[in-house]
Design an enzyme around this catalytic site. Structure first.
Site, PDB file in Angstrom:
ATOM      1  CG  ASP A  20      -1.838   1.220   1.266  1.00  0.00           C
ATOM      2  OD1 ASP A  20      -2.347   1.599   0.189  1.00  0.00           O
ATOM      3  OD2 ASP A  20      -2.041   1.814   2.333  1.00  0.00           O
ATOM      4  CB  SER A  21       0.211   4.795  -0.547  1.00  0.00           C
ATOM      5  OG  SER A  21      -0.911   4.908   0.317  1.00  0.00           O
ATOM      6  CB  CYS A  83      -3.367   0.398  -2.598  1.00  0.00           C
ATOM      7  SG  CYS A  83      -3.483   2.095  -3.136  1.00  0.00           S
ATOM      8  CB  THR A  85      -5.402   4.637  -5.130  1.00  0.00           C
ATOM      9  OG1 THR A  85      -6.043   5.250  -4.000  1.00  0.00           O
ATOM     10  CG2 THR A  85      -5.086   5.675  -6.172  1.00  0.00           C
ATOM     11  CD  GLU A 162       0.065   7.073   6.056  1.00  0.00           C
ATOM     12  OE1 GLU A 162       1.192   7.102   6.561  1.00  0.00           O
ATOM     13  OE2 GLU A 162      -0.410   6.050   5.505  1.00  0.00           O
ATOM     14  CB  CYS A 194      -9.509   4.619   0.986  1.00  0.00           C
ATOM     15  SG  CYS A 194      -7.826   5.083   1.468  1.00  0.00           S
ATOM     16  CG  HIS A 196      -4.898   5.128   4.613  1.00  0.00           C
ATOM     17  ND1 HIS A 196      -4.412   4.579   3.461  1.00  0.00           N
ATOM     18  CD2 HIS A 196      -3.825   5.668   5.257  1.00  0.00           C
ATOM     19  CE1 HIS A 196      -3.105   4.779   3.400  1.00  0.00           C
ATOM     20  NE2 HIS A 196      -2.720   5.440   4.477  1.00  0.00           N
TER      21      HIS A 196
HETATM   22  N1  DGL Z   1      -4.817   3.266   1.114  1.00  0.00           N
HETATM   23  C1  DGL Z   1      -4.822   3.514  -0.280  1.00  0.00           C
HETATM   24  C2  DGL Z   1      -6.158   3.269  -0.902  1.00  0.00           C
HETATM   25  O1  DGL Z   1      -6.794   2.299  -0.504  1.00  0.00           O
HETATM   26  C3  DGL Z   1      -4.095   4.755  -0.748  1.00  0.00           C
HETATM   27  C4  DGL Z   1      -4.408   6.035  -0.127  1.00  0.00           C
HETATM   28  C5  DGL Z   1      -3.480   7.128  -0.619  1.00  0.00           C
HETATM   29  O2  DGL Z   1      -2.265   6.919  -0.581  1.00  0.00           O
HETATM   30  O3  DGL Z   1      -3.979   8.162  -1.066  1.00  0.00           O
HETATM   31  O4  DGL Z   1      -6.608   3.941  -1.791  1.00  0.00           O
END
Ligand code: DGL
Length: 291
Positions: A20-21, A83, A85, A162, A194, A196
């Protein structure tokens, strides 16, 4: 599916690679550990380049390909793209890079939403890139024709998470600011699109009310991972102590602090790594092998 059949035994002992990011993918790790406690895990959080969701599809795909290459180089048996995205923009591109199973978080979430909704009115929240790709909307409509889907990008949610701001006044106000419109749409199901966002579940639930079912794609994805590994006979049944290694691309301090609070366990094995740009891959990995 027929992944690495001849080599099944050895392959089964390899780790599951997840990226993931940033720390968002830990929501998926947590669920995978819950239902597959015997599996080795290699996690990559691209903390130096987070957030992905405000970047162009080209840039996100470049990062995703570099992360994939990095994990493949470490000998994984399955790739989990934790992720939304990346899953929304180009899961198929990553699938073409390898023979191992590749699992994203978008389809499991879309399926669960269709199963949950009674009114056929579903909300999706995600990053700007995920929402504007319309990938969730397409996936959901392909499963349930008459479903109404409402998408909202919540760009400040990722920095909040974050930063470890899972609750409190600031988070409450931001949740209200982003979700007010969706609340007026009479939805009965909301996809946390997402990885997060499950960390903000408590605040989101408080604002949306208990009448709205929250779909956490992390739970659904973990089940998909288990199903695929079972079907491909790639479950690690050795009974040995599982190894969980975490890689980050920036200093590990914050990842360790916030990640541990979230996973409920101290994260001991964190290594800071440099992810080479794609054009440098050949030299970089060759050089590593020679050492
Ligand atoms: N957690 C990721 C997602 O599910 C990426 C969020 C990000 O880095 O903007 O989209």
């Amino acid at each position: 599916m027929n992944y690495n059949r001849e080599n099944g035994k050895n392959t089964a002992c390899k780790p599951i690679g997840i990226f993931d990011s940033g720390i968002g993918g830990l929501t998926v790790v947590k669920e995978i550990i819950k239902i597959l406690p015997g599996e080795d895990i290699l996690y990559l959080g691209d903390t130096a380049r987070v957030p992905y969701g405000i970047r162009s599809p080209d840039t996100v795909m470049r990062y995703a390909l570099e992360n994939t290459e990095f994990l493949l180089h470490h000998g994984i048996k399955m790739l989990v793209v934790a992720c939304n995205t990346v899953s929304a923009i180009g899961l198929d591109t990553l699938e073409k890079k390898t023979d191992i199973p590749v699992v994203g978080v978008l389809n499991p979430g879309a399926k669960a939403a269709i199963k949950a909704t009674k009114k056929g009115r579903i909300g999706i929240i995600g990053t700007e890139a995920t929402i504007s790709s319309n990938a969730y909307q397409r996936a959901i409509r392909s499963l349930g024709n008459s479903t109404e889907v409402f998408g909202t990008a919540c760009s400040l949610f990722v920095p909040l998470v974050e930063e470890g701001l899972f609750e409190g006044k600031i988070t409450e106000l931001i949740v209200e600011r982003y979700l007010s419109d969706l609340k007026s749409r009479d939805i009965d199901t909301l996809v946390l699109g997402c990885t997060h966002y499950p960390m903000l579940k408590k605040q989101i639930r408080a604002f949306m009310g208990y009448g709205v079912i929250l779909i956490d794609s992390a739970v659904e994805t973990a089940q998909t991972v288990r199903d695929i590994l079972t079907e491909a006979q790639l479950l690690n049944n050795t009974g040995s102590l599982p190894e969980r290694r975490f890689f980050v691309t920036d200093s590990p301090g914050r990842f360790q602090r916030i990640g541990a609070a979230f996973l409920g366990n101290e994260i001991t094995e964190i290594e800071r790594v440099a992810i080479p740009r794609r054009e440098q891959h050949r030299n970089f990995y060759q050089h590593q092998e020679e050492r």
